[in-house]
Structures are given as structure tokens and as C-alpha cells.
Design a protein around this motif. Structure first.
Motif, PDB file in Angstrom:
ATOM      1  N   TRP A  82     -48.706 127.468  37.656  1.00 37.29           N
ATOM      2  CA  TRP A  82     -49.147 126.975  38.967  1.00 37.29           C
ATOM      3  C   TRP A  82     -48.745 127.981  40.029  1.00 37.29           C
ATOM      4  N   ASP A 384     -55.659 125.953  31.711  1.00 38.12           N
ATOM      5  CA  ASP A 384     -56.534 124.798  31.933  1.00 38.12           C
ATOM      6  C   ASP A 384     -56.865 124.078  30.634  1.00 38.12           C
ATOM      7  N   SER A 388     -55.105 120.264  32.611  1.00 42.63           N
ATOM      8  CA  SER A 388     -56.131 120.553  33.609  1.00 42.63           C
ATOM      9  C   SER A 388     -55.516 120.786  34.988  1.00 42.63           C
ATOM     10  N   TYR A 389     -56.304 121.435  35.841  1.00 44.32           N
ATOM     11  CA  TYR A 389     -55.843 121.696  37.205  1.00 44.32           C
ATOM     12  C   TYR A 389     -55.478 120.402  37.919  1.00 44.32           C
ATOM     13  N   SER A 390     -56.296 119.380  37.789  1.00 48.80           N
ATOM     14  CA  SER A 390     -56.033 118.118  38.477  1.00 48.80           C
ATOM     15  C   SER A 390     -54.754 117.461  37.966  1.00 48.80           C
ATOM     16  N   GLN A 391     -54.468 117.594  36.683  1.00 53.89           N
ATOM     17  CA  GLN A 391     -53.224 117.037  36.133  1.00 53.89           C
ATOM     18  C   GLN A 391     -52.010 117.801  36.653  1.00 53.89           C
ATOM     19  N   ARG A 392     -52.118 119.115  36.713  1.00 50.04           N
ATOM     20  CA  ARG A 392     -51.015 119.918  37.243  1.00 50.04           C
ATOM     21  C   ARG A 392     -50.819 119.645  38.732  1.00 50.04           C
ATOM     22  N   GLU A 393     -51.911 119.538  39.444  1.00 49.83           N
ATOM     23  CA  GLU A 393     -51.837 119.266  40.879  1.00 49.83           C
ATOM     24  C   GLU A 393     -51.171 117.917  41.153  1.00 49.83           C
ATOM     25  N   ALA A 394     -51.461 116.921  40.348  1.00 54.43           N
ATOM     26  CA  ALA A 394     -50.897 115.590  40.556  1.00 54.43           C
ATOM     27  C   ALA A 394     -49.370 115.619  40.469  1.00 54.43           C
ATOM     28  N   ARG A 397     -48.172 117.967  43.746  1.00 51.26           N
ATOM     29  CA  ARG A 397     -48.462 117.342  45.035  1.00 51.26           C
ATOM     30  C   ARG A 397     -47.804 115.974  45.161  1.00 51.26           C
TER      31      ARG A 397
END
Length: 416
Positions: A82, A384, A388-394, A397
């Protein structure tokens, strides 16, 4: 209104400035003989920097710190998990500072002396006991030899005296020692050539074995920076007393550290050479405490590490103490009675910090590295495909929102 502040660290000193700026009187009592600039690197996040900027300290901190612009999370093989902008580069109106902990404390300490006077700070004063009645609090202080040196009287008493808080121990005498998670932390700093942007921070490896590197001040030449490093490794099972006392000034042992350093491969900087070239460094068993059912008892309350000591992930310990100070000062100004103010402060800050303590035990935002390493312990071709990007972002963030330093919506887009 007068406050007795027990502890002259970052939390206690910031509380004094917050109270002074609102016209409230206070005295600080520190058990050390002098307030010294100890420690190595620390990160002060924008939500805390905003409070220090409000106290007029931004320029003085800017003079002795580095404005962190990028944060890299890597696995232990040096592969990127990340990356994100930080501070003003992420849309905040104030920076994130990477700074020597002692220099941060020094800037705040000098401001206290200038605004409250030297006589407001009492060193060599160990809290022995305190009593309270309908009219206020009386605290009794002693020197290292056990001789009584001072009696203080105030409307409230604030325990900002760290993880081994005497105030907390008096309120909760059966709590026991801090909780050790089996992790040992080694920390040092060395003048070193620039890497990446010269203002970047690297966190490599998951909770059981990680290395953290970032610059904290100008170096001996334009091509170098005073570079902070930290190595955190699980050496025990936890649920037992730490092998050595939690003491930021305990020298580390190179023969214990270097085998752990060999586990990491960071493409941006030669970590082994950096650590080998550091003449002295320190070790610290990472400890916290379970959250308390309450912080305040009558006219007495807790603040900072005395209230919520937490594991050193997410760059949040000192920042949360600064936020405590702001919240408590505001509550004291608004309330009709000190007890009401302390309860209001506790109601707002205790649940939030308890949540951060629990999250830090799971790795905080750096848990994104653990998640990837668990699925791909030997590395990956494409992150990825691992998570996934969304899983890492969650993961990342979610922690930023919980801890209160998520970027202000819209600012990043405007800057872009």
C-alpha cells in the motif's frame, strides 16, 4: 480554576498550554530531576498537529522536523502492499511531522516556560498520595529519597504520568502490571543518505516482525537526513512479564538485534548498513493496558498513556494525548463544575481511545501488511491478486477514520 498536572511529558505539557490559552491556572509536577529530550523518532499526525498549530507552535516544530509526504507499506521482501500521501499532500491543512520525540517535547516545554513561567514546572517531585474534598484536591510530592518536598492544592488533579501512572495505580490498586504482547522494539537514529522523496516513511513487515524507517531532521549535508529506524519482533508469547523493564533509555544489544534485521529486504534503503552504523540504540518491550471502566473519580482524572497506553502502531500514542489535552481543556471551560467537566471529557475520549487500543493490538492500519503476508508469505507477483485494492483500503482507511485523522473530504481533490 487551578489544575495540578502530574507528569511533564508531551501530554502533561500540552495540557498546561491548553489550559493557559483558556485562562485556567495550573502547575506541573515531574518526577525526573530535569525534563530531558529523550527518545528517538515519533510521528505527529495532522489531527494532533492542528491542535499544536492552534497553540502557535507550528513554525517552531517545522524548524526541527520533517514534513512526511508519503507512506509505504511493504511486506518483509520489500514488495509494495500500500502507498498513500500523508499530511498536506493528502489534503490536510497542516502537516504530518516526523520528529525526534525529545525535540517535540522540547518545543512544548519551552512554550510552557515562556507562557506560564519557570515556577509553574516542579521537577524532582514524585507523587506520593492525594486526597480530595468538596473544595478541591491536595497532592503530596516527595523526592527520590522519600523526603516530602511539596504540597499542592488545586480544583482538579490530572494524572499524565505515563504507563506506570501513580494516579492510575491509586485509582485502580488491583490492576496489576502492563500487558506485554511478546514484542520487543529496538529504536535508533543515524545521519544517512536520502531515500525516496527524502520525506518518505516505510513500514515493512507484519506485526510479528517489522522494520520502520523515516527521516526526522535535516542531516549533516543536503544529501542526508537524520534517519530514524525501528525494528519490532515477536520474541515471546506475551501474557507474561516483559523480559526487561519498559524504559525508553535502556541500551539495545546488537547481538540480539542483527539476526532479526537479516529477515528484511528493502529495495529503497540498506537497512542492515543503517542499523550497523548506528553507534547506540535502545530497546523497549511493547506494552499496553486493558481499557478502564472510567478515568475520572471526583476531581481526579487520567490523560495520555496514564489513561490509554497503546502499542506503537499507527503513529498514534502522542497524538492521542494531545487530543486528550484539547478535549479536557474545552470541557473545563464549558462546565459549571469541575466534576461535570471531567465526566464530559471521559465520555468523549474513553470509548474512542479504547477502540484504538484494541485496534493497535490487531496491528492497526499496518494490519494490511499482515493480511497480505498471511495470504502470500513468500511474496507475490501482483498484490491485487492477493488482496483487492478495496479490501486493502478498508483496513487502512477504517483505522484513519477511527483514530480521527482521515483527510478532510474534498481537499485532496482540490489540490490535485
Amino acid at each position: 480554576m487551578k489544575a495540578i498536572i502530574v507528569g511533564g511529558g508531551i501530554g502533561g505539557l500540552t495540557t498546561a498550554l491548553m489550559l493557559r490559552s483558556r485562562g485556567l491556572d495550573c502547575e506541573i509536577f515531574e518526577q525526573a530531576d530535569t525534563i530531558r529530550e529523550l527518545g528517538v523518532g515519533i510521528n505527529t499526525l495532522p489531527h494532533a498537529m492542528r491542535e499544536l498549530a492552534g497553540l502557535g507552535l507550528l513554525q517552531k516544530l517545522d524548524d526541527v522536523a520533517v514534513r512526511t509526504d508519503q507512506l509505504y507499506y511493504l511486506n518483509r521482501h520489500g514488495q509494495e502492499v500500500w502507498r498513500e500521501a500523508r499530511g498536506v499532500d493528502a489534503g490536510h491543512d497542516v502537516p504530518q511531522f516526523s520528529i525526534h520525540r525529545g525535540r517535540l517535547q522540547g518545543v512544548i516545554h519551552r512554550a510552557v516556560e515562556e507562557r506560564l513561567g519557570h515556577e509553574a514546572i516542579h521537577t524532582g517531585c514524585r507523587l506520593g498520595a492525594f486526597t480530595q474534598d468538596e473544595g478541591g484536591v491536595t497532592a503530596y510530592f516527595f523526592d527520590r529519597a522519600g523526603a516530602h518536598v511539596h504540597t499542592a492544592r488545586g480544583d482538579i488533579l490530572i494524572g499524565a504520568d505515563g504507563i506506570h501512572s501513580r494516579v492510575r495505580d491509586t485509582m485502580f490498586p488491583n490492576e496489576g502490571p502492563p500487558c506485554w504482547n511478546g514484542l520487543m522494539l529496538w529504536r535508533g537514529a543515524r545521519d544517512w543518505p536520502l531515500f525516496l522523496t527524502g520525506k518518505s516513511m516505510i513500514v515493512a513487515g507484519g506485526l510479528n516482525a517489522k522494520v520502520v524507517i523515516y527521516p526526522i531532521a535535516e542531516g549533516s549535508s543536503p544529501a542526508s537526513r537524520l534517519t530514524n529506524w525501528a525494528v519490532l519482533v515477536k520474541v515471546g508469547e506475551g501474557n507474561a512479564p516483559p523480559p526487561r523493564k519498559e524504559d525508553w533509555s535502556r541500551p539495545g544489544r546488537r547481538e540480539e538485534l542483527m539476526p532479526h534485521v537479516a529477515r528484511f529486504s528493502i529495495p529503497h534503503i540498506d537497512v542492515k548498513s543503517l542499523i550497523s552504523a548506528t553507534p547506540e540504540f535502545y530497546e523497549y518491550p511493547t506494552c499496553d493496558r486493558d481499557h478502564l471502566p472510567y478515568w475520572s473519580s471526583g476531581r481526579v482524572t487520567l490523560l495520555g498513556d496514564a489513561a490509554h497506553p497503546m502499542y506503537p502502531v499507527g503513529s498514534n500514542g502522542a497524538s492521542q494525548a494531545i487530543l486528550d489535552a484539547r478535549c479536557l481543556a474545552d470541557a473545563l471551560v464549558r462546565a459549571e463544575h469541575p466534576r461535570q467537566a471531567l465526566l464530559e471529557y471521559e465520555k468523549k475520549r474513553l470509548p474512542m481511545t479504547a477502540d484504538i487500543v484494541r485496534s493497535n493490538r490487531r496491528g492497526g492500519p499496518e494490519g494490511v501488511i499482515d493480511a497480505v503476508e498471511q495470504l502470500a508469505p513468500d511474496g507475490f507477483d501482483n498484490v491485487d491478486n492477493v488482496l483487492s485494492y478495496s479490501q486493502r483500503e478498508a483496513i487502512v482507511r477504517g483505522y484513519a477514520t477511527k483514530a480521527g485523522f482521515a483527510a478532510v473530504p474534498g481537499l485532496a481533490a482540490v489540490r490535485a
